[in-house]
Design an enzyme around this catalytic site. Structure first.
Site, mmCIF file in Angstrom:
data_model
loop_
_atom_site.group_PDB
_atom_site.id
_atom_site.type_symbol
_atom_site.label_atom_id
_atom_site.label_comp_id
_atom_site.label_asym_id
_atom_site.label_seq_id
_atom_site.Cartn_x
_atom_site.Cartn_y
_atom_site.Cartn_z
ATOM 1 N N VAL A 99 0.867 -1.177 0.000
ATOM 2 C CA VAL A 99 0.000 0.000 0.000
ATOM 3 C C VAL A 99 0.901 1.224 0.000
ATOM 4 O O VAL A 99 1.902 1.275 0.725
ATOM 5 C CB VAL A 99 -0.913 0.033 1.237
ATOM 6 N N CYS A 100 0.558 2.214 -0.833
ATOM 7 C CA CYS A 100 1.253 3.497 -0.838
ATOM 8 C C CYS A 100 2.748 3.288 -1.114
ATOM 9 O O CYS A 100 3.117 2.531 -2.003
ATOM 10 C CB CYS A 100 0.991 4.197 0.495
ATOM 11 N N THR A 101 3.617 3.916 -0.337
ATOM 12 C CA THR A 101 5.055 3.803 -0.568
ATOM 13 C C THR A 101 5.611 2.444 -0.149
ATOM 14 O O THR A 101 6.811 2.204 -0.297
ATOM 15 C CB THR A 101 5.822 4.918 0.163
#
Length: 206
Positions: A99-101
């Protein structure tokens, strides 16, 4: 079914807690958090410390590995031992996700070479530096590797993952039970839609 989420200092809370809320309802699943050394792990916003009792090094295999993002990604990509562990665990997972970075961690571990992948829009260039091809899609799947974009997109990814782990009816039931029916008050949730003023204000939040 063993689902493992590594948490390090300054993790983005919704990156981890959003998917946890969904995946914990998967029949037969157990979701657990791991870290480098047992104890309290602080989130990026500072008010949600999580007591994590298990070292990641104690985990030799799992069905799903989910890497959240936030400021914690830098700690993970700078730790060769952790990246080695990610590669080891990935060899035996049903799905390896981010998720995300968190996708930068998968990239640093060499799991995204030549693949399209997504991340938070603010980290698109950095993702490309790890050999991935950035796409602004909300969720991207390549066989058993799944990446999702910024923060809230982890919930979308988790619902899709629930369907892959069980079936679509079960995933839809989880979505209904958690009443995941997004109706945002503003249509500015992506760079493509946001006015320049909003984009500039958002850049200063990172």
């Amino acid at each position: 079914m063993d689902i493992v989420i590594p948490l390090f200092e300054h993790f983005e809370p919704l990156d981890a807690i959003g998917p946890y809320e969904i995946l914990a309802y998967v029949p037969g699943a157990a979701v657990r958090f791991v870290t480098a050394e047992p104890g309290l792990v602080r989130d990026a916003l500072g008010s949600l410390p999580v007591n994590v009792p298990t070292r990641y090094s104690e985990v030799e295999r799992c069905d799903v590995l989910l890497i959240p993002g936030g400021g914690s990604f830098q700690t993970m990509v700078d730790d060769p031992a952790f990246l080695g562990w990610v590669r080891q665990i990935h060899a035996g997972t049903r799905f390896t996700t981010s998720v995300c970075t968190g996708s930068l961690v998968l990239g640093a571990a060499g799991l995204l070479d030549g693949l399209t992948a997504t991340t938070h829009w603010g980290a698109a260039d950095e993702l490309a530096s790890y050999g991935a091809v950035y796409t602004p899609e909300r969720v991207v799947r390549h066989d058993r590797v799944i990446t999702s974009a910024g923060v809230s997109s982890g919930i979308d990814m988790a619902v899709r993952l629930a369907a892959l782990l069980t079936d679509e009816v079960t995933a839809q039931a989880i979505q209904l039970y958690t009443e995941y029916d997004p109706q945002p008050p503003f249509d500015t949730g992506s760079v493509a839609k946001a006015p320049a003023e909003v984009l500039e204000r958002a850049r200063r939040m990172g």
